[in-house]
Design an enzyme around this catalytic site. Structure first.
Site, PDB file in Angstrom:
ATOM      1  N   SER A 233      29.674  25.528  43.630  1.00 51.02           N
ATOM      2  CA  SER A 233      28.605  24.596  44.029  1.00 51.02           C
ATOM      3  C   SER A 233      28.359  23.522  42.971  1.00 51.02           C
ATOM      4  O   SER A 233      28.254  22.328  43.286  1.00 51.02           O
ATOM      5  CB  SER A 233      27.315  25.354  44.356  1.00 51.02           C
ATOM      6  OG  SER A 233      27.025  26.318  43.388  1.00 51.02           O
ATOM      7  N   HIS A 263      30.936  33.083  47.317  1.00 46.39           N
ATOM      8  CA  HIS A 263      29.970  32.462  46.381  1.00 46.39           C
ATOM      9  C   HIS A 263      28.574  32.904  46.815  1.00 46.39           C
ATOM     10  O   HIS A 263      28.280  34.089  46.828  1.00 46.39           O
ATOM     11  CB  HIS A 263      30.212  30.949  46.417  1.00 46.39           C
ATOM     12  CG  HIS A 263      29.569  30.154  45.331  1.00 46.39           C
ATOM     13  ND1 HIS A 263      29.054  30.697  44.187  1.00 46.39           N
ATOM     14  CD2 HIS A 263      29.356  28.796  45.205  1.00 46.39           C
ATOM     15  CE1 HIS A 263      28.553  29.739  43.410  1.00 46.39           C
ATOM     16  NE2 HIS A 263      28.723  28.576  44.012  1.00 46.39           N
ATOM     17  N   HIS A 309      33.313  39.156  39.297  1.00 44.66           N
ATOM     18  CA  HIS A 309      32.916  37.795  38.941  1.00 44.66           C
ATOM     19  C   HIS A 309      34.089  37.075  38.303  1.00 44.66           C
ATOM     20  O   HIS A 309      34.927  37.710  37.638  1.00 44.66           O
ATOM     21  CB  HIS A 309      31.730  37.802  37.969  1.00 44.66           C
ATOM     22  CG  HIS A 309      31.008  36.501  37.956  1.00 44.66           C
ATOM     23  ND1 HIS A 309      31.338  35.481  37.095  1.00 44.66           N
ATOM     24  CD2 HIS A 309      29.992  36.037  38.724  1.00 44.66           C
ATOM     25  CE1 HIS A 309      30.545  34.451  37.335  1.00 44.66           C
ATOM     26  NE2 HIS A 309      29.720  34.752  38.316  1.00 44.66           N
ATOM     27  N   ARG A 318      21.294  39.000  35.426  1.00 42.83           N
ATOM     28  CA  ARG A 318      20.387  38.632  36.524  1.00 42.83           C
ATOM     29  C   ARG A 318      20.230  39.822  37.474  1.00 42.83           C
ATOM     30  O   ARG A 318      19.154  40.062  38.019  1.00 42.83           O
ATOM     31  CB  ARG A 318      20.925  37.398  37.263  1.00 42.83           C
ATOM     32  CG  ARG A 318      21.056  36.170  36.353  1.00 42.83           C
ATOM     33  CD  ARG A 318      21.843  35.052  37.015  1.00 42.83           C
ATOM     34  NE  ARG A 318      23.185  35.458  37.367  1.00 42.83           N
ATOM     35  CZ  ARG A 318      24.024  34.729  38.109  1.00 42.83           C
ATOM     36  NH1 ARG A 318      23.640  33.556  38.562  1.00 42.83           N
ATOM     37  NH2 ARG A 318      25.235  35.157  38.375  1.00 42.83           N
ATOM     38  N   ASP A 364      24.152  38.942  43.093  1.00 40.89           N
ATOM     39  CA  ASP A 364      23.875  39.157  44.517  1.00 40.89           C
ATOM     40  C   ASP A 364      23.770  40.623  44.921  1.00 40.89           C
ATOM     41  O   ASP A 364      23.384  40.928  46.047  1.00 40.89           O
ATOM     42  CB  ASP A 364      24.974  38.490  45.356  1.00 40.89           C
ATOM     43  CG  ASP A 364      24.945  36.985  45.194  1.00 40.89           C
ATOM     44  OD1 ASP A 364      23.842  36.429  45.149  1.00 40.89           O
ATOM     45  OD2 ASP A 364      26.023  36.378  45.096  1.00 40.89           O
TER      46      ASP A 364
HETATM   47  N1  AMX Z   1      35.907  44.148  45.667  1.00 38.41           N
HETATM   48  C1  AMX Z   1      37.225  44.288  45.929  1.00 38.41           C
HETATM   49  N2  AMX Z   1      38.171  43.562  45.324  1.00 38.41           N
HETATM   50  C2  AMX Z   1      37.777  42.686  44.401  1.00 38.41           C
HETATM   51  C3  AMX Z   1      36.418  42.508  44.056  1.00 38.41           C
HETATM   52  C4  AMX Z   1      35.457  43.278  44.750  1.00 38.41           C
HETATM   53  N3  AMX Z   1      34.165  43.144  44.546  1.00 38.41           N
HETATM   54  N4  AMX Z   1      36.347  41.562  43.095  1.00 38.41           N
HETATM   55  C5  AMX Z   1      37.596  41.151  42.861  1.00 38.41           C
HETATM   56  N5  AMX Z   1      38.476  41.817  43.649  1.00 38.41           N
HETATM   57  C6  AMX Z   1      39.905  41.615  43.783  1.00 38.41           C
HETATM   58  C7  AMX Z   1      40.166  40.171  44.190  1.00 38.41           C
HETATM   59  O1  AMX Z   1      39.995  39.984  45.597  1.00 38.41           O
HETATM   60  C8  AMX Z   1      41.582  39.976  43.717  1.00 38.41           C
HETATM   61  O2  AMX Z   1      42.432  40.593  44.662  1.00 38.41           O
HETATM   62  P1  AMX Z   1      43.845  39.921  45.079  1.00 38.41           P
HETATM   63  O3  AMX Z   1      44.644  39.935  43.825  1.00 38.41           O
HETATM   64  O4  AMX Z   1      44.344  40.813  46.156  1.00 38.41           O
HETATM   65  O5  AMX Z   1      43.525  38.528  45.546  1.00 38.41           O
HETATM   66  C9  AMX Z   1      41.631  40.812  42.450  1.00 38.41           C
HETATM   67  O6  AMX Z   1      40.538  41.746  42.543  1.00 38.41           O
HETATM   68  C10 AMX Z   1      41.437  39.973  41.187  1.00 38.41           C
HETATM   69  O7  AMX Z   1      40.264  39.203  41.331  1.00 38.41           O
HETATM   70  P2  AMX Z   1      39.407  38.773  40.035  1.00 38.41           P
HETATM   71  O8  AMX Z   1      40.267  37.938  39.177  1.00 38.41           O
HETATM   72  O9  AMX Z   1      38.780  39.969  39.433  1.00 38.41           O
HETATM   73  O10 AMX Z   1      38.238  37.948  40.700  1.00 38.41           O
HETATM   74  P3  AMX Z   1      38.216  36.396  41.089  1.00 38.41           P
HETATM   75  O11 AMX Z   1      37.859  35.613  39.881  1.00 38.41           O
HETATM   76  O12 AMX Z   1      39.455  35.990  41.817  1.00 38.41           O
HETATM   77  O13 AMX Z   1      37.027  36.352  42.159  1.00 38.41           O
HETATM   78  C11 AMX Z   1      34.911  36.927  43.011  1.00 38.41           C
HETATM   79  C12 AMX Z   1      35.697  36.520  41.774  1.00 38.41           C
HETATM   80  C13 AMX Z   1      33.427  36.899  42.699  1.00 38.41           C
HETATM   81  C14 AMX Z   1      35.182  35.902  44.135  1.00 38.41           C
HETATM   82  C15 AMX Z   1      35.369  38.353  43.437  1.00 38.41           C
HETATM   83  O14 AMX Z   1      35.042  39.264  42.420  1.00 38.41           O
HETATM   84  C16 AMX Z   1      34.754  38.791  44.751  1.00 38.41           C
HETATM   85  O15 AMX Z   1      35.300  38.469  45.813  1.00 38.41           O
HETATM   86  N6  AMX Z   1      33.594  39.546  44.715  1.00 38.41           N
HETATM   87  C17 AMX Z   1      32.903  39.945  45.906  1.00 38.41           C
HETATM   88  C18 AMX Z   1      32.123  38.770  46.470  1.00 38.41           C
HETATM   89  C19 AMX Z   1      30.936  38.420  45.589  1.00 38.41           C
HETATM   90  O16 AMX Z   1      30.191  39.272  45.162  1.00 38.41           O
HETATM   91  N7  AMX Z   1      30.750  37.115  45.346  1.00 38.41           N
HETATM   92  C20 AMX Z   1      29.587  36.618  44.602  1.00 38.41           C
HETATM   93  C21 AMX Z   1      29.937  36.036  43.260  1.00 38.41           C
HETATM   94  C22 AMX Z   1      28.729  35.504  42.578  1.00 38.41           C
HETATM   95  C23 AMX Z   1      28.249  34.262  43.237  1.00 38.41           C
HETATM   96  O17 AMX Z   1      28.896  33.229  43.207  1.00 38.41           O
HETATM   97  N8  AMX Z   1      27.120  34.318  43.874  1.00 38.41           N
END
Ligand code: AMX
Length: 424
Positions: A233, A263, A309, A318, A364
């Site tokens: 964002s 996000h 994250h 948070r 979140d």
């Molecule tokens: N559950 C399952 N798998 C997860 C995970 C979770 N909570 N978090 C990361 N992974 C997976 C990724 O999908 C990725 O898998 P892939 O290799 O098959 O694509 C692998 O682990 C490596 O990811 P990463 O480097 O640890 O994370 P990232 O930087 O690519 O993504 C985020 C970060 C937040 C998008 C990811 O952790 C996620 O999808 N979390 C769940 C959604 C969430 O809570 N989002 C909110 C974030 C905060 C915000 O912006 N409000």
């Protein structure tokens, strides 16, 4: 202490001088190298922009202008906006002045409601909020000043005007979206002698005799305010704003990014996940049941919302702040208790799973359970609350970038063919 406008007028010339010296002395030094994996991988970790409002450290979380977010959780959102912009907390007079500014600018144009009423009844609340912000673009003071040929060095002033106007109206718009979208009856007006956060709580129309819901909303607005410059964002808002698009265009664009499930939408998904476990196991699930459900989620190729994250590698402070609030005000609530048990179980599951670089909860993971307890049960709405807060960070960054004369964003992309031919 001076009002926000006066304070910035004092600070900005000093900041500009500092930047001139930095650019002269350090301009040619490197701050980052870029690997092929990073170019393909969402530019993760590349240091390629400046953001002075806040920093996120993998091992500490969010630091706003040098102050850890946990130390700011008792502060009110107006204080946080002042801090984001100036690097200082306001004294009482400056704080009151800002509150008054918000009250005076809080009235929402009627056409906003007309446009929102014309939207499909099942529109997502985020689509309604973003539309409302965008439709107000014609109010931009920046555009008026720009069209009159204002000097570049003064761009920040009408941008700050836009920021104050937009922030002042956001709680009313966001609360109006809630009441309209979920058939809660007539809109409730802004009460000029109440603070910004309590106004938002009141305009939502959630009964709050004890004032604890207003406390929660203030905390919510404080905790979500900013998360440095590279998140979807903030980065989107910055990129759009760098084309000299005004605050309405830029914030609306940023919010569209916040509406994504990876996000800001994660908070809606998180509570859904928690409630699904409770439904499946008919009540507060045991740690073993949560463990089983977490594995089912992962084996189904889905993420566990609220965990992981891109930057953080510890429990998000948070999340800890929300957990502390829950323990103080609603320790026996079954949804909150489930959130707490999930926190005991899921990090180990994610570690065992071995994919996520960060197995810990982000902001979140817990906020929804608190809102739910107070009767704000429409979880597609939760990202709107996040948005009202995050607008503070986006707007503070936009004003500072205008003040620093940050040029249009234009990173260089390369093609896969180029990678094959040039990287050995
Ligand atoms: N559950 C399952 N798998 C997860 C995970 C979770 N909570 N978090 C990361 N992974 C997976 C990724 O999908 C990725 O898998 P892939 O290799 O098959 O694509 C692998 O682990 C490596 O990811 P990463 O480097 O640890 O994370 P990232 O930087 O690519 O993504 C985020 C970060 C937040 C998008 C990811 O952790 C996620 O999808 N979390 C769940 C959604 C969430 O809570 N989002 C909110 C974030 C905060 C915000 O912006 N409000």
């Amino acid at each position: 202490m001076a009002t926000l406008q006066k304070k910035l007028a004092q600070q900005i010339p000093v900041l500009r001088e500092e930047l001139k010296v930095l650019a002269k002395e350090l301009g040619e030094k490197k701050i980052s190298d870029v690997t092929v994996a990073q170019a393909y991988g969402g530019m993760r970790g590349i240091k390629g922009m400046i953001c002075d409002t806040s920093v996120v450290y993998p091992d500490k979380g969010l630091i706003i202008r040098g102050i850890p977010i946990m130390d700011l959780r008792e502060k009110w959102p107006e204080e946080i906006f002042y801090l984001l912009l100036t690097g200082e907390l306001p004294d009482k007079a400056a704080f009151k002045a800002l509150q008054k500014e918000f009250a005076e600018r809080s009235s929402v144009p009627k056409y906003v409601w007309d446009v929102l009423s014309a939207m499909p009844k099942d529109s997502h609340p985020m689509a309604m909020l973003d539309t409302a912000v965008l439709v107000m673009q014609k109010e931009s003071e920046f555009v008026k000043a720009y069209n009159k040929g204002i000097n570049k060095s003064e761009y920040w002033e009408p941008t700050l005007e836009d920021a104050l106007n937009l922030l002042a109206k956001l709680p009313g718009i966001a609360a109006g979206v809630y009441r309209m979208r979920f058939n809660k009856g007539k809109r409730i007006g802004y009460k000029k002698d109440l603070d910004w956060g309590a106004n938002y709580a009141r305009m939502l129309g959630i009964p709050d005799k004890s004032g604890v819901f207003a406390k929660l909303i203030r905390l919510y607005l404080t905790l979500h305010c900013d998360h440095e410059g590279g998140n979807v964002s903030a980065n989107t808002c910055h990129t759009v704003g760098s084309a000299l698009s005004d605050a309405y265009y830029a914030v609306s664009a940023g919010l569209n990014g916040l509406a994504g499930p990876l996000h800001g939408l994660a908070n809606q998904e998180c509570l859904g996940w928690i409630l699904d476990t409770m439904k499946l196991f008919k009540g507060t699930p045991t740690p073993e049941q949560i463990r089983q459900y977490a594995w089912d989620t992962l084996n189904g190729g889905k993420v566990i919302p609220g965990y992981g994250h891109a930057v953080l590698r510890v429990t998000d402070p948070r999340f800890s702040a929300f957990l502390a609030f829950g323990k103080e005000y609603l320790p026996e609530d079954p949804v909150f208790k489930t959130v707490a048990t999930v926190y005991d179980v899921v990090p180990d599951v994610l570690k065992e799973h071995g994919k996520a670089k960060n197995p810990w909860p982000n902001v979140d993971a817990g906020s929804g359970s608190l809102l739910y307890n107070f009767g704000l049960k429409e979880f597609p709405y939760y990202t709107v609350l996040f948005s009202v807060s995050r607008a503070m960070g986006m707007l503070a960054q936009l004003v500072l970038n205008r003040a620093m004369g940050t040029p249009i964003t234009r990173p260089k992309s390369v093609s896969t063919q180029w990678v094959k031919e040039n990287i050995k």
